[in-house]
Design an enzyme around this catalytic site. Structure first.
Site, PDB file in Angstrom:
ATOM      1  CG  HIS A 133       1.930  17.867  -7.223  1.00  0.00           C
ATOM      2  ND1 HIS A 133       2.251  17.065  -6.535  1.00  0.00           N
ATOM      3  CD2 HIS A 133       1.942  18.791  -5.943  1.00  0.00           C
ATOM      4  CE1 HIS A 133       4.178  17.430  -6.145  1.00  0.00           C
ATOM      5  NE2 HIS A 133       2.990  18.748  -5.856  1.00  0.00           N
ATOM      6  CG  HIS A 207       2.199  17.882  -1.010  1.00  0.00           C
ATOM      7  ND1 HIS A 207       2.469  18.817  -0.421  1.00  0.00           N
ATOM      8  CD2 HIS A 207       2.693  18.279  -1.922  1.00  0.00           C
ATOM      9  CE1 HIS A 207       2.992  19.776  -0.660  1.00  0.00           C
ATOM     10  NE2 HIS A 207       3.187  19.055  -2.203  1.00  0.00           N
ATOM     11  CD  GLU A 341       6.757  16.842  -1.445  1.00  0.00           C
ATOM     12  OE1 GLU A 341       6.415  16.871  -2.988  1.00  0.00           O
ATOM     13  OE2 GLU A 341       6.879  18.483  -1.413  1.00  0.00           O
TER      14      GLU A 341
HETATM   15  C1  GAL Z   1       5.640  20.961  -3.540  1.00  0.00           C
HETATM   16  C2  GAL Z   1       6.314  20.979  -5.064  1.00  0.00           C
HETATM   17  C3  GAL Z   1       6.648  22.601  -4.911  1.00  0.00           C
HETATM   18  C4  GAL Z   1       5.240  22.918  -5.278  1.00  0.00           C
HETATM   19  C5  GAL Z   1       4.465  22.688  -3.659  1.00  0.00           C
HETATM   20  C6  GAL Z   1       2.860  22.481  -3.661  1.00  0.00           C
HETATM   21  O1  GAL Z   1       5.981  19.211  -4.491  1.00  0.00           O
HETATM   22  O2  GAL Z   1       7.649  20.789  -4.628  1.00  0.00           O
HETATM   23  O3  GAL Z   1       6.906  23.273  -6.589  1.00  0.00           O
HETATM   24  O4  GAL Z   1       4.007  22.769  -6.011  1.00  0.00           O
HETATM   25  O5  GAL Z   1       4.681  21.300  -4.133  1.00  0.00           O
HETATM   26  O6  GAL Z   1       1.715  23.638  -3.782  1.00  0.00           O
END
Ligand code: GAL
Length: 376
Positions: A133, A207, A341
């Site tokens: 991210h 998110h 997402e």
């Molecule tokens: C999502 C991801 C998960 C986890 C989450 C944040 O986008 O797919 O694996 O990292 O974010 O906790």
């Protein structure tokens, strides 16, 4: 005759001016801006958007986040259905991604490395040996600029951010825009726009976590999901794509027809075990207008997701552990929220056969995702 003609022209022009003034002043009335806190020396605001249906969406310029989505159930009872915190202080100390805009590269990049034109870039590592991210200092953690545009037909807030060259290891100064419109039809329309001054990579998403019982009210295992995707991106134990696009047919990953999230989540299936549940990118068929839906039969609340992106990360909150205490002191426990997402596939910069995530100077990336809320 000439006088009458001129008079009518004048009337028409003044009407147009009046209508547009009304529209803009109404728009300003529909977006309330309050001080929320200060972060890294910058003012953080809370924006409350009320649409003509009387429903409320709240946003903040910290991470350009959605913090509150108030949607009535079948009986008209309104409830907030997205994760957030009672105060800005709690938000700063809580889960970092709730509702935020994620970039410069949403999802994972293997070993935090990729190359462009033979030059290797090393990114900030924050997820095992991988970069997740956009790194710890990604866009979710930045204070964005915010603007309430004068002329819009529905309450709108435009967030902008200047991501500097080499921020978290990514080349190029990037100008980012994420504009949220809260339509009278209870749709959150997110319009993205990005430009760069050097060749770089980009994968931007939102998110938000959803729980249609209301945020903090139990888990989402009974939510019925449809994803219009015949294939998903298979991953390894680090949630990095193996390169395989696996057909969903005959697997617990088939959501081409409605299934609850919980129905097959404990199946003895390699990808569920590797992912600790569903935490995978689905490759949209892109054949119909609506790409995914979520329905919760008790409240009747229903979400439709529309996107021009190639896929969606369906994450069902496997890593939530109750440590984030949300609105009203309610803990966000394992699988108490799900995320859809929209975006590109993980680790695309290291997979030349995946749809490209490269953005060149002179190009403008634009994209739109819509979350439409209703009851059935
Ligand atoms: C999502 C991801 C998960 C986890 C989450 C944040 O986008 O797919 O694996 O990292 O974010 O906790």
């Amino acid at each position: 005759m000439k006088k009458i003609f001129l008079l009518s022209i004048a009337l028409i022009v003044s009407n147009i001016i009046l209508t547009s003034c009304n529209q803009s002043s109404k728009n300003k009335e529909m977006v309330k801006k309050e001080n929320y806190g200060v972060h890294k020396g910058k003012e953080v605001y809370l924006f409350t958007l009320t649409n003509k249906s009387g429903n409320v969406l709240k946003l903040t310029n910290f991470g350009a986040r959605i913090t509150w989505i108030e949607i009535p159930d079948r009986a008209g009872k309104k409830e907030n259905i997205t994760f957030g915190f009672d105060t800005f202080d709690k938000m700063i100390n809580g889960d970092v991604y709730f509702g935020s805009i994620v970039g410069r590269y949403a999802n994972r990049i293997a070993n935090g490395k990729f190359s462009l034109d033979g030059k290797e870039y090393s990114l900030a590592i924050n997820n095992g040996k991988n970069s997740l991210h956009g790194g710890p200092g990604g866009w979710h953690s930045q204070v964005w600029n915010a603007e309430v545009p004068a002329k819009t037909t529905a309450p709108t807030v435009k967030f902008t951010y200047q991501s500097p060259d080499m921020e978290e290891g990514y080349p190029g100064n990037m100008n980012v825009e994420a504009t949220y419109t809260w339509t009278d039809n209870n749709e959150i329309v997110i319009d993205y726009k990005c430009t760069t001054d050097k060749k770089t990579v980009l994968n931007i998403t939102n998110h938000a976590y959803f729980n249609l019982h209301g945020a903090g009210n139990g888990d989402i295992l009974d939510h019925q999901l449809v994803i219009k995707a015949d294939k998903f991106v298979a991953v390894d134990s680090g949630l990095i794509p193996t390169g395989e696009f696996r057909p969903v047919a005959g697997t617990p990953f088939d959501f081409t027809t409605p299934h609850t999230v919980g129905e097959r989540i404990n199946a003895d299936y390699d990808q569920l075990i590797l992912g600790n549940g569903y935490d995978h990118t689905y490759i949209f068929n892109n054949k119909e207008e609506v790409d995914a839906t979520v329905y919760e039969p008790v409240s009747g609340r229903f979400i439709e997701v529309l996107s021009d992106q190639p896929g969606v990360q369906f994450y069902c909150g496997n890593f939530l552990n109750g440590k984030s205490i949300g609105y009203g002191g309610k803990p966000y426990i394992k699988r108490s929220g799900l995320c859809l997402e929209t975006g590109h596939y993980p680790d695309s910069p290291n997979h030349p056969d995946f749809p490209t995530t490269v953005l060149n100077p002179g190009e403008t990336f634009t994209s739109q995702t819509i979350y439409r809320f209703s009851v059935k």
